[in-house]
Motif scaffolding. Structure first.
Motif, PDB file in Angstrom:
ATOM      1  N   MET A   1      -1.706   8.249   2.874  1.00  0.00           N
ATOM      2  CA  MET A   1      -2.395   7.014   2.708  1.00  0.00           C
ATOM      3  C   MET A   1      -1.413   6.273   3.878  1.00  0.00           C
ATOM      4  SD  MET A   1      -0.875   5.132  -0.501  1.00  0.00           S
ATOM      5  CE  MET A   1       0.967   4.749  -0.576  1.00  0.00           C
ATOM      6  N   SER A   2      -1.793   4.983   4.380  1.00  0.00           N
ATOM      7  CA  SER A   2      -0.833   4.169   5.171  1.00  0.00           C
ATOM      8  C   SER A   2       0.057   3.234   4.152  1.00  0.00           C
ATOM      9  CB  SER A   2      -1.752   3.474   6.254  1.00  0.00           C
ATOM     10  OG  SER A   2      -2.471   4.299   7.010  1.00  0.00           O
ATOM     11  N   ALA A   3       0.963   3.806   4.157  1.00  0.00           N
ATOM     12  CA  ALA A   3       2.023   2.931   3.138  1.00  0.00           C
ATOM     13  C   ALA A   3       2.386   1.900   3.922  1.00  0.00           C
ATOM     14  CB  ALA A   3       3.109   4.057   2.454  1.00  0.00           C
ATOM     15  N   ARG A   4       2.825   0.854   3.425  1.00  0.00           N
ATOM     16  CA  ARG A   4       3.044  -0.461   3.994  1.00  0.00           C
ATOM     17  C   ARG A   4       4.090  -1.144   3.190  1.00  0.00           C
ATOM     18  NH1 ARG A   4      -2.563  -0.098   4.517  1.00  0.00           N
ATOM     19  NH2 ARG A   4      -3.409  -0.480   6.379  1.00  0.00           N
ATOM     20  N   ALA A   5       4.935  -0.306   2.359  1.00  0.00           N
ATOM     21  CA  ALA A   5       5.931  -0.737   1.757  1.00  0.00           C
ATOM     22  C   ALA A   5       6.982   0.280   1.516  1.00  0.00           C
ATOM     23  CB  ALA A   5       5.911  -1.645   0.443  1.00  0.00           C
TER      24      ALA A   5
END
Length: 242
Positions: free
Chosen positions: A25-29
């Motif tokens: 997934m596109s992790a954003r943290a």
């Protein structure tokens, strides 16, 4: 260099391969936990098995950690703030290639809007809240706090087909990262700041920025990482011909 099994050997644990792909997934943290250099070298070695037209292997990778990463973050965040204050500066920050279409049409614009407002909704950002939108967008230029930032360049002499090759290389990095408990976020957001990034990383005049990527250990406690984008069913994009 690690030894690769024969190309004809069967993959015994197919479920793990599927899990590495579907859990990407596109992790954003991200957590501040560092990633060992040996792990990064291994991921890049594995990813380099990506196919490319006539084996041109057009990718070039710059790994930013520590002071080099932090300095680039500072430069690009300052540029992002300046651009907001003076939109006319946009002429200075243009992408070298068109990542997105100049004119959006359905169903792509619909998916784009759903993606954006679903993310903003999760974060409590309402339409018209420009300050929060700006702050969230700037998270890109902080690598979402990931300890590792990657920049990818391509020799300008290469054709558009090399971008297809590049996509396979990038996907290999992201999937291989899952096997080591790592997450990533591929980022085209950096492309507009290529004139800042390329000199910073020491890229040659012949190089074009393809994209950036954040890499590290995802923060499981941050709600933003609960944002998983949907996918269309196979029946919607596949035509069976017999």
């Amino acid at each position: 260099m690690s030894q690769n099994p024969p190309a004809t050997s069967p993959v015994i644990d197919a479920a793990s391969v599927d899990a590495a792909i579907t859990s990407r997934m596109s992790a954003r943290a991200f957590l501040p936990q560092p990633v060992p250099r040996a792990t990064l070298e291994h991921l890049l070695e594995v990813a380099a098995r990506a196919p490319s037209g006539t084996n041109t292997q057009p990718w070039k990778v710059y790994v930013l950690q520590g002071a080099s990463r932090d300095s680039l973050v500072e430069k690009c965040c300052a540029a992002h703030d300046a651009l907001r204050a003076d939109p006319s500066l946009a002429e200075q920050y243009r992408e070298e290639y068109d990542y997105y279409p100049t004119q959006w049409v359905s169903p792509y614009i619909d998916r784009r809007r759903e993606n954006g407002w679903s993310l903003y909704g999760l974060l409590g950002i309402t339409k018209g809240d420009k300050d929060k939108m700006h702050a969230q967008h700037q998270r890109n230029f902080r690598f979402f706090d990931a300890p590792v930032g990657l920049m990818f360049t391509l020799d300008r002499v290469m054709g558009r087909g090399s971008l297809v090759d590049y996509g396979m290389f990038l996907q290999n990095i992201m999937v291989a990262a899952r096997g080591h408990g790592l997450h990533t976020c591929p980022q085209a957001a950096w492309n507009g700041f290529a004139k800042i990034i390329l000199p910073h990383i020491g890229a040659g005049e012949n190089e074009m920025l393809v994209c950036g990527m954040a890499l590290g250990y995802a923060d499981p406690a941050d709600k933003v990482n609960g944002f998983i984008t949907p996918r269309e069913p196979v029946s919607s994009f596949t035509h069976w011909l017999e």
